[in-house]
Design an enzyme around this catalytic site. Structure first.
Site, mmCIF file in Angstrom:
data_model
loop_
_atom_site.group_PDB
_atom_site.id
_atom_site.type_symbol
_atom_site.label_atom_id
_atom_site.label_comp_id
_atom_site.label_asym_id
_atom_site.label_seq_id
_atom_site.Cartn_x
_atom_site.Cartn_y
_atom_site.Cartn_z
ATOM 1 N N LEU A 31 -10.528 12.192 -0.726
ATOM 2 C CA LEU A 31 -9.243 11.605 -1.088
ATOM 3 C C LEU A 31 -8.204 12.653 -1.452
ATOM 4 O O LEU A 31 -8.516 13.705 -2.007
ATOM 5 C CB LEU A 31 -9.441 10.652 -2.269
ATOM 6 N N HIS A 35 -3.954 8.855 -0.249
ATOM 7 C CA HIS A 35 -4.869 7.748 -0.560
ATOM 8 C C HIS A 35 -4.591 7.188 -1.963
ATOM 9 O O HIS A 35 -4.624 5.986 -2.184
ATOM 10 C CB HIS A 35 -6.323 8.229 -0.553
ATOM 11 N N LYS A 147 1.554 7.033 7.819
ATOM 12 C CA LYS A 147 1.156 8.203 8.600
ATOM 13 C C LYS A 147 0.423 7.768 9.862
ATOM 14 O O LYS A 147 0.634 8.316 10.932
ATOM 15 C CB LYS A 147 0.263 9.114 7.772
HETATM 16 P P1 AMP Z 1 -8.131 7.797 6.127
HETATM 17 O O1 AMP Z 1 -8.997 8.114 4.967
HETATM 18 O O2 AMP Z 1 -7.595 8.993 6.831
HETATM 19 O O3 AMP Z 1 -8.743 6.766 7.058
HETATM 20 O O4 AMP Z 1 -6.844 7.086 5.534
HETATM 21 C C1 AMP Z 1 -6.962 5.934 4.723
HETATM 22 C C2 AMP Z 1 -5.593 5.361 4.473
HETATM 23 O O5 AMP Z 1 -4.781 6.328 3.826
HETATM 24 C C3 AMP Z 1 -4.863 4.966 5.770
HETATM 25 O O6 AMP Z 1 -4.135 3.769 5.536
HETATM 26 C C4 AMP Z 1 -3.922 6.121 5.957
HETATM 27 O O7 AMP Z 1 -2.767 5.788 6.696
HETATM 28 C C5 AMP Z 1 -3.571 6.472 4.533
HETATM 29 N N1 AMP Z 1 -3.083 7.856 4.452
HETATM 30 C C6 AMP Z 1 -3.696 8.964 4.907
HETATM 31 N N2 AMP Z 1 -2.918 10.047 4.710
HETATM 32 C C7 AMP Z 1 -1.786 9.600 4.122
HETATM 33 C C8 AMP Z 1 -0.581 10.227 3.675
HETATM 34 N N3 AMP Z 1 -0.389 11.539 3.788
HETATM 35 N N4 AMP Z 1 0.371 9.459 3.121
HETATM 36 C C9 AMP Z 1 0.196 8.106 3.017
HETATM 37 N N5 AMP Z 1 -0.902 7.459 3.418
HETATM 38 C C10 AMP Z 1 -1.885 8.193 3.962
#
Ligand code: AMP
Length: 281
Positions: A31, A35, A147
């Site tokens: 995280l 996140h 993103k």
């Molecule tokens: P992930 O763990 O990469 O699958 O991401 C989980 C959630 O966090 C998804 O909804 C992503 O779009 C969001 N997320 C990942 N990176 C960012 C970021 N830099 N800013 C905002 N939300 C993010």
């Protein structure tokens, strides 16, 4: 903070909190502040905040980074405790996809371009796992980052089409001070690649500046981004897209409706995604 490991445990927890609204943020762990922003919003806007940590094998193609995807469970749990999260759903691949598993969810059109074309099968894995997570958590609101712009649109479509009766809440992109969008995969970058990576954001801002100055020709707007990325020796451009903000169909004529510029730039084996919306209030 409660830890739930199976769909049955998760559902039982949810039932024990019947009558309380739940906000849910699905993640793959490792995280970062992006996140945690989703988790905090879930916390603020609902009675209960639930976060899942699950590196979902079905959204990775063979040869992608499923096995080496970064993990740090202890640190993740501490960060979620600090963010005031009520429950963490932590299933394993064996629990989610037991022997004999054969059911998948497919969203048709909006999964075709961009990441759908670059990563065949990716969105089928995403929609399938997110629906399974929703079924276990039964959230009132689900929080996703802008993103992953296409993912957000795909999930919005799925929620509408399948009458899920929950709200998909988009959250702004959280960035490092130099503009690089936060991502668990940024840890793969070498120091040289990390130093060069903010070119992705600069390129998108250059394209938006061209649009803000009155340019409406998609090729000219995209060129502003492409020129900057091509000038960075460590960057390998995969695509710069200028598409309809809703359908993500690539624009053929002048920009006349809200649009999304999105890009994937590779630094070595690491794919960095970023995007910027045009013409939205
Ligand atoms: P992930 O763990 O990469 O699958 O991401 C989980 C959630 O966090 C998804 O909804 C992503 O779009 C969001 N997320 C990942 N990176 C960012 C970021 N830099 N800013 C905002 N939300 C993010």
């Amino acid at each position: 903070m409660d830890l739930l490991y199976t769909p049955a445990e998760m559902r039982a927890w949810r039932r024990a909190h019947d009558g309380h609204s739940a906000g849910f943020a699905p993640t793959m762990g490792y995280l970062h502040e992006g996140h945690l922003t989703l988790a905090r919003r879930a916390r603020e806007e609902n009675d209960l905040a639930v976060v899942s940590i699950f590196v979902n094998p079905t959204q990775f193609a063979p040869g992608e980074d499923f096995e080496k995807y970064p993990r740090d469970e202890e640190r993740d749990l501490q960060l979620l405790r600090d963010a005031g999260v009520d429950a963490v759903y932590f299933p394993t691949p064996a629990v989610m996809y037991p022997p004999g598993y054969q059911t998948y969810v497919t969203v048709e059109e909006v999964t075709q371009p961009l990441e759908g074309s670059a990563r065949p099968g990716h969105f089928r894995g995403v929609t399938t796992v997110v629906l399974k997570l929703f079924n276990a958590v039964e959230p009132d609101r689900a929080y996703f980052g802008r993103k992953d712009a296409q993912q957000l649109r795909v999930l919005r479509r799925m929620a509408l089409d399948l009458d899920l009766g929950l709200e998909i809440v988009p959250c702004d992109i959280v960035r490092e001070p130099d503009g690089l969008a936060m991502s668990s995969r940024n840890v793969y970058l070498s120091p040289q690649q990390r130093a060069a990576a903010p070119v992705v954001r600069r390129a998108l801002l250059a394209a938006k500046a061209r649009y803000d100055a009155g340019e409406r020709d998609p090729a000219a707007i995209r060129a502003a981004a492409i020129d900057l990325i091509r000038a960075e020796p460590l960057a390998e451009l995969e695509y710069v897209s200028l598409a309809d903000d809703d359908s993500l169909e690539e624009l053929a004529g002048p920009v006349a409706r809200p649009a999304l510029i999105s890009t994937v730039v590779r630094f070595g084996h690491t794919r960095l995604l970023d995007n910027i919306e045009l013409g939205l209030p």
